[in-house]
Design an enzyme around this catalytic site. Structure first.
Site, PDB file in Angstrom:
ATOM      1  N   MET A   1       0.259  -2.985   8.786  1.00 37.50           N
ATOM      2  CA  MET A   1      -0.216  -2.959   7.432  1.00 37.50           C
ATOM      3  C   MET A   1      -1.279  -4.255   7.394  1.00 37.50           C
ATOM      4  O   MET A   1      -0.992  -5.406   7.908  1.00 37.50           O
ATOM      5  CB  MET A   1       0.477  -3.282   6.434  1.00 37.50           C
ATOM      6  N   GLU A   2      -2.494  -3.790   6.943  1.00 37.13           N
ATOM      7  CA  GLU A   2      -3.751  -4.857   7.285  1.00 37.13           C
ATOM      8  C   GLU A   2      -3.897  -5.849   6.122  1.00 37.13           C
ATOM      9  O   GLU A   2      -4.936  -6.440   6.061  1.00 37.13           O
ATOM     10  CB  GLU A   2      -5.097  -4.111   7.351  1.00 37.13           C
ATOM     11  N   ASN A   3      -2.731  -6.471   5.584  1.00 36.67           N
ATOM     12  CA  ASN A   3      -2.763  -7.267   4.581  1.00 36.67           C
ATOM     13  C   ASN A   3      -3.816  -8.602   4.726  1.00 36.67           C
ATOM     14  O   ASN A   3      -3.610  -8.962   6.083  1.00 36.67           O
ATOM     15  CB  ASN A   3      -1.504  -8.032   4.082  1.00 36.67           C
TER      16      ASN A   3
ATOM     17  N   GLU B   1      -5.830  -2.935  12.697  1.00 36.46           N
ATOM     18  CA  GLU B   1      -5.399  -3.730  11.697  1.00 36.46           C
ATOM     19  C   GLU B   1      -6.585  -4.869  11.501  1.00 36.46           C
ATOM     20  O   GLU B   1      -6.914  -5.276  10.266  1.00 36.46           O
ATOM     21  CB  GLU B   1      -4.018  -4.218  11.720  1.00 36.46           C
TER      22      GLU B   1
ATOM     23  N   GLU C   1       0.735  -1.058  -0.008  1.00 33.42           N
ATOM     24  CA  GLU C   1       0.109  -0.033   0.062  1.00 33.42           C
ATOM     25  C   GLU C   1       0.972   1.153  -0.051  1.00 33.42           C
ATOM     26  O   GLU C   1       1.836   1.350   0.630  1.00 33.42           O
ATOM     27  CB  GLU C   1      -0.855  -0.113   1.201  1.00 33.42           C
TER      28      GLU C   1
ATOM     29  N   HIS D   1      -9.683  -3.759   9.893  1.00 33.75           N
ATOM     30  CA  HIS D   1      -9.565  -3.569   8.597  1.00 33.75           C
ATOM     31  C   HIS D   1     -10.198  -4.869   7.671  1.00 33.75           C
ATOM     32  O   HIS D   1     -10.447  -4.522   6.647  1.00 33.75           O
ATOM     33  CB  HIS D   1      -8.053  -3.289   8.212  1.00 33.75           C
TER      34      HIS D   1
END
Length: 889
Positions: A273-275, A308, A131, A311
């Site tokens: 980061m919310e992968n 996260e 992102e 998300h």
């Protein structure tokens, strides 16, 4: 990263130019072959033409940066070089059918990647950050959030060096290869945009647990860390379990995969980061033990873990159509994590902390060159719009829905949003429409909160008519001065909570002129015009107004109030936020007056009314200790600087120091008694009462007693530092010593370094504490620390701990009139821009308010900004910030 040269000036991208892509990608198969010198990425993409936008024969244009193309085939047939073109930003295939399979093989070099985007190495492990637009650093793709596909990923690597291979979704197969290599295959059944792709490989160990969902499914929870950190994961695991349970109980949202993974890495540009299914975290927001992390660190970890996780639904299952809609996922998810933390801790304390952050940082952004709506209209570099406006003000705008609809109505609206848009890439308007449909209400007036930059200002006047027994409240809305060019301000829908108190401190029943009976002691008023008035009837005595209770809208308030009214609200308001706020307003007024007196050479005197009010807070045994600590804290210099122009950093520092000393001397006995009352000699506990006690006693010690600089206090500080069995107390004591020119300071710094030099996160604290000192020679210390063997420009946490702390938080020393700090920052930004432009652009923002200072400092900062922008090959990240800073008026 794109670079600016004298020949190419970056051009903005506009929201109104959005159009769907010419092609869709439905399925992605990746094979990532990791080697020390080069990584080979094979991709197979199932692509179809978008018949709504692309005619037959339309070229296919795929994003790609820093890729070396090795092979390319269409439907299994290699393409001749005449059929395609490769440049530094794209792969263009001149002719493709309506449906086809595209295969490519590219080579990349993660070990050379210092920008920490795409695929890179951290401490020898591989990880990704895609992102906003960095999947294009891994393979050629339509790298935009509205292109959603299913992914399968096969990773192969040396088995001994990279025993753990992780990606999105569920692990479906593993195998052995020649030369001591192995492979793992992952499949993610949920469509996602490319920015949510993740890959991690390395020497990692797992701290695991489980969670049983409300439908009875057992989810495996895995937290992957470097081996030496395995004993610092339990709090993160518990935080994740709490978040999963809270989301089910509050919004009925259940996790969807079989496994949920978190990986902690040391080198990371963001917080986390919310992968999908594989969150990559800055280790700062995972790792903790009582001896290495403070109470605030524990709370931050819980909040970020929750953010996260949340998300998964607000960002992953429903994502953004384009990057202008970023607040759709971030503002909404910040609102959700704020509610979660409030439920886990204390609602009033959390609200105060969130508003302090908004007022200090976001209101300042609204007054500077980066002012923008929560849904921006244009950008040059998207990474620059991961801002406090998009996140924190965005969360406040989401909170407006809750204020207007109530928690039940908000939950109904969110359920409708998922019902309509699960699996889609949508817009902020889609969210507003879903909320409106679920509650059968017109929410169109909220649209202006998304499209207008700047902070609304409510000017308030109250008038009591004793004969008619009415209280008339007149409210006018406008916009705070915004130097950046903005369209004319249009009135917003502003919900305002109010109460009226009689002289004894009792809340009055409130009845508006058009009502037959009173309806409660707190009312929600809707301000939607430029000017409105509200008339309350049957008010027997002149009341004291409590306005914008709970900070019911993200606005500034201008209201002429006697100091006696503010002192009254400090003592009697039953809204904890407004009680705190009244004290802040009173302290702010007095501090600004003291600053004027200091600048004019007049004798400084503190209003006895404020001293008396402060004493009441100090001795109020009913106050929660954490709330008492918050109520005692004076407005900080950075926030005070926003209230005046030009900003007089020296006068503000002297005024605040004077007020602190007067309060400390006046209440020395009471402060010492409070410290002793809450200074526990029992073993460390993480109970709420123990946290509250540490927060109050350390506030007393750091913010008041230290100002006395007497032997008794110095002895207390030394004893706390030497005997602390937790980082909260140790860090608090060391921060006190940073304000004292005494031998014990250097001794403590050496002792702290000797104990913690091998723990990166604790060493970050060592750097930050020195950078935050208000002592006159702090810049010299920072310059020295920038050459310290443990300072590393390639590690964002280390850079933030020293450079960002000094330049953004230490107002009086960064803005020293000799300009040395400005030159230091400019040189460092240029050096860092060659390594990590995202981080460089964050740091250069310390200059954004340059026009609001005196002429000397303005000229010094402008000179450094001109030096920066004159450099060839400047990144678009830094160019956008500096050019906007120089060009706004």
């Amino acid at each position: 990263m794109n670079k600016k040269t004298e020949q190419t000036i970056p051009q903005p991208i506009y929201r109104h130019d959005y159009r769907q892509p010419d092609y869709w990608i439905d399925k992605v198969e990746l094979a990532v072959d990791l080697h020390d010198d080069v990584t080979i990425v094979r991709s197979i993409l199932q692509i179809r033409r978008n018949k709504d936008t692309a005619s037959e024969g339309q070229p296919l244009v795929l994003n790609g940066e820093k890729l070396t193309l090795k092979e390319i085939a269409l439907n299994g047939q290699p393409l001749p070089e005449s059929a395609y073109q490769v440049d530094r930003e794209a792969l263009i295939i001149f002719s493709v059918p309506d449906h086809f399979e595209l295969s490519t093989v590219v080579a990349i070099k993660p070990h050379e990647n210092t920008e920490l985007v795409g695929l890179y190495q951290s401490n020898g492990n591989y990880c990704t950050q895609c992102e906003a637009e960095s999947f294009r650093r891994i393979t050629y793709f339509l790298d935009r959030p509205d292109v959603m596909a299913t992914y399968s990923t096969t990773i192969s690597a040396d088995k001994a060096r990279y025993p753990v291979l992780l990606s999105n979704g569920n692990r479906v197969a593993t195998g052995e290869l020649e030369n001591n290599r192995h492979w793992v295959r992952w499949e993610d059944p949920f469509r996602k945009p490319s920015y949510l792709f993740a890959l991690v490989a390395g020497q990692l160990v797992c701290h695991h647990g489980t969670f049983k969902t409300m439908s009875g499914r057992e989810i495996r929870l895995e937290i992957w860390v470097e081996p030496q950190n395995i004993d610092k994961c339990e709090h993160a695991l518990l935080s994740l379990q709490k978040a999963m349970q809270w989301d089910e109980q509050t919004f009925g949202l259940e996790y969807d995969l079989d496994v949920y993974m978190i990986v902690a890495v040391n080198d990371f540009n963001m917080g986390a980061m919310e992968n999908k299914g594989l969150n990559v975290f800055n280790s700062k927001f995972v790792l903790c033990r009582p001896d290495t992390a403070t109470d605030d660190d524990y709370e931050d970890i819980e909040a970020v873990i929750a953010h996260e996780y949340f998300h998964n639904w607000t960002g992953n299952r429903v994502t953004c159509r384009d990057w202008f809609q970023l607040t759709l996922k971030e503002g909404l998810t910040v609102y959700r994590d704020q509610r979660f933390t409030a439920d886990m801790t204390d609602f009033a304390l959390k609200r105060i902390r969130d508003v302090k952050k908004l007022r200090t940082l976001q209101f300042a952004e609204d007054q500077g060159p980066m002012a923008h709506p929560i849904r921006p209209e244009s950008y040059i570099e998207m990474n620059n719009f991961y801002t406090i406006t998009v996140y924190e003000k965005g969360a406040e705008v989401v909170r407006l829905y809750e204020t207007l609809l109530g928690k039940e109505g908000f939950a109904k609206g969110l359920a409708r949003y998922f019902e309509k848009h699960d699996g889609q890439a949508v817009t902020c308007d889609d969210f507003r429409v879903a909320m409106a449909e679920a509650n059968q209400i017109d929410l169109t007036p909220l649209d202006r909160w998304y499209s207008q930059a700047g902070t609304p200002v409510c000017e308030v006047r109250g008038r009591y008519d004793a004969e008619q027994m009415t209280y008339t409240l007149q409210v006018t809305q406008s916009r705070a001065p915004t130097p950046a060019v903005q369209p004319a301000f249009m009135p917003c829908l502003i919900p305002i909570r109010v109460s009226l108190f009689d002289p004894k401190g009792q809340a009055l029943p409130l009845q508006l002129a058009d009502e037959n009976v009173p309806i409660g002691e707190e009312r929600l008023l809707s301000l939607s015009e430029t000017q409105q008035q509200f008339i309350f009837v049957n008010i027997p005595q002149e009341p004291v107004l409590s306005f914008l209770r709970g900070f019911s809208a993200p606005v500034q308030v201008k209201m002429q109030r006697p100091r006696e009214h503010l002192a009254f609200l400090m003592a009697h308001d039953n809204d904890s936020f407004n009680r705190w706020d009244a004290g802040q307003i009173l302290a702010q007024e007095l501090l600004l007056n003291l600053a004027q007196d200091w600048a004019a050479g007049r004798e400084l005197k503190l209003d006895p009314l404020f001293i008396q009010s402060f004493g009441k807070i100090l001795t109020d045994s009913r106050l929660n200790p954490s709330l008492k600590a918050m109520a005692m804290m004076l407005p900080d210099e950075k926030f005070l600087g926003q209230q005046i122009e030009p900003i007089d950093v020296d006068a503000l520092y002297e005024a605040r120091s004077f007020m602190t000393r007067v309060l400390a001397r006046t209440f020395r006995r009471e402060l010492l008694a409070l410290y002793q009352q809450y200074h526990s000699t029992s073993p460390y506990s993480n109970s709420r009462s123990a946290i509250d006690a540490r927060r109050l006693k350390n506030t007393v010690l750091r913010h008041f007693l230290t100002a006395l600089q007497d032997e008794e206090v110095i002895a207390l500080i030394g004893q706390q530092f030497q005997h602390a069995d937790n980082m909260t107390d140790m860090q608090a004591a060391l921060s006190c010593l940073m304000e004292l020119e005494i031998p014990e300071r250097e001794q403590a710094l050496q002792q702290f370094y000797g104990r913690w030099q091998h723990d990166p996160l604790v060493l970050d604290k060592w750097f930050a504490l020195q950078a935050s000192s208000s002592l006159p020679k702090t810049l010299d210390r920072v310059l020295s620390l920038a050459s310290h063997p443990d300072f590393n420009l390639r590690n964002p946490n280390r850079v933030r701990s020293l450079i960002w702390t000094f330049c953004s938080l230490n107002q009086v020393r960064f803005h020293s009139a000799d300009g040395r700090a400005y030159k230091f920052l400019a040189e460092l930004v240029l050096e860092l821009d060659r390594l990590n432009p995202q981080l460089a652009s964050r740091l250069v923002g310390a200059f954004n308010q340059w026009r609001r200072f005196d002429k000397l400092r303005r000229n010094l900062m402008e000179s450094q900004l001109n030096t920066i922008i004159a450099q060839p090959n400047l990144s678009t990240d830094v160019y956008e910030i500096v050019s906007r800073s120089l060009n706004y008026r």
